[in-house]
Design a protein around this motif. Sequence first.
Motif, PDB file in Angstrom:
ATOM      1  N   SER A  92      -0.069  11.801   1.781  1.00 25.36           N
ATOM      2  CA  SER A  92      -0.846  11.424   3.257  1.00 25.36           C
ATOM      3  C   SER A  92      -1.358  10.208   3.640  1.00 25.36           C
ATOM      4  N   LYS A  93      -1.601   9.504   2.176  1.00 23.11           N
ATOM      5  CA  LYS A  93      -1.932   8.073   2.678  1.00 23.11           C
ATOM      6  C   LYS A  93      -0.567   7.181   3.011  1.00 23.11           C
ATOM      7  N   GLY A  95       0.732  -1.374  -0.027  1.00 28.51           N
ATOM      8  CA  GLY A  95      -0.051  -0.136  -0.005  1.00 28.51           C
ATOM      9  C   GLY A  95       0.654   1.099  -0.057  1.00 28.51           C
ATOM     10  N   ARG A 136      -2.630  14.216  -1.250  1.00 33.21           N
ATOM     11  CA  ARG A 136      -3.397  13.066  -0.843  1.00 33.21           C
ATOM     12  C   ARG A 136      -2.683  11.739  -0.712  1.00 33.21           C
ATOM     13  N   ALA A 137      -1.950  11.580  -1.762  1.00 31.13           N
ATOM     14  CA  ALA A 137      -1.336  10.213  -1.926  1.00 31.13           C
ATOM     15  C   ALA A 137      -0.086  10.034  -1.261  1.00 31.13           C
ATOM     16  N   ALA A 175       1.015   4.040  -3.043  1.00 33.23           N
ATOM     17  CA  ALA A 175       0.667   5.367  -2.620  1.00 33.23           C
ATOM     18  C   ALA A 175       1.824   6.318  -3.271  1.00 33.23           C
ATOM     19  N   ASP A 215       0.402   7.774   6.549  1.00 34.40           N
ATOM     20  CA  ASP A 215      -0.646   7.185   7.347  1.00 34.40           C
ATOM     21  C   ASP A 215      -0.272   5.720   7.457  1.00 34.40           C
ATOM     22  N   ILE A 216       0.174   4.892   6.180  1.00 34.46           N
ATOM     23  CA  ILE A 216       0.489   3.830   6.244  1.00 34.46           C
ATOM     24  C   ILE A 216       1.848   3.486   7.203  1.00 34.46           C
TER      25      ILE A 216
END
Length: 138
Positions: A65-66, A40, A62-63, A44, A69-70
């Motif tokens: 941030s993803k 993931g 946005r990508a 991202a 988060d991971i």
Amino acid sequence: MYSKGVAGRPRGAASYARVGLESDVLSASPHRLIVLLFQGADTAIGTALVHLRDGNVTEKGRAISKALDIVNNGLLAALDRERGGDLAERMGSLYDYIARLLLKANLRNDEDALEEARRLLGDLASAWREVDPGQSQV
């Protein structure tokens, strides 16, 4: 017949893929879950690179941030610092460094920082796949 979603694909295709991923996650071993987190994050970061090169700042952010988060809420949070000892501490430091690279890439549109974060995560993912406890050791 089907409404079209992103890239002209039927909207149902995205739903089908999401259900497949959810099924994979629900049936996965703890080791496999970490592999999925690495995958993931790689996806991202790859998406962020595409948007960075295209000048799409919103989607790049946005990508990234993803990916952050991971790294922070998946990989870093999964470390067992009590049982992992020094190795877990070093891994934690590496994940912190990767998170800083991602932040730098986002703030400065730094493609090199994204590439370095992706390379480091790829190296860790490769090593993680090598120590799969589900495979017999010869």
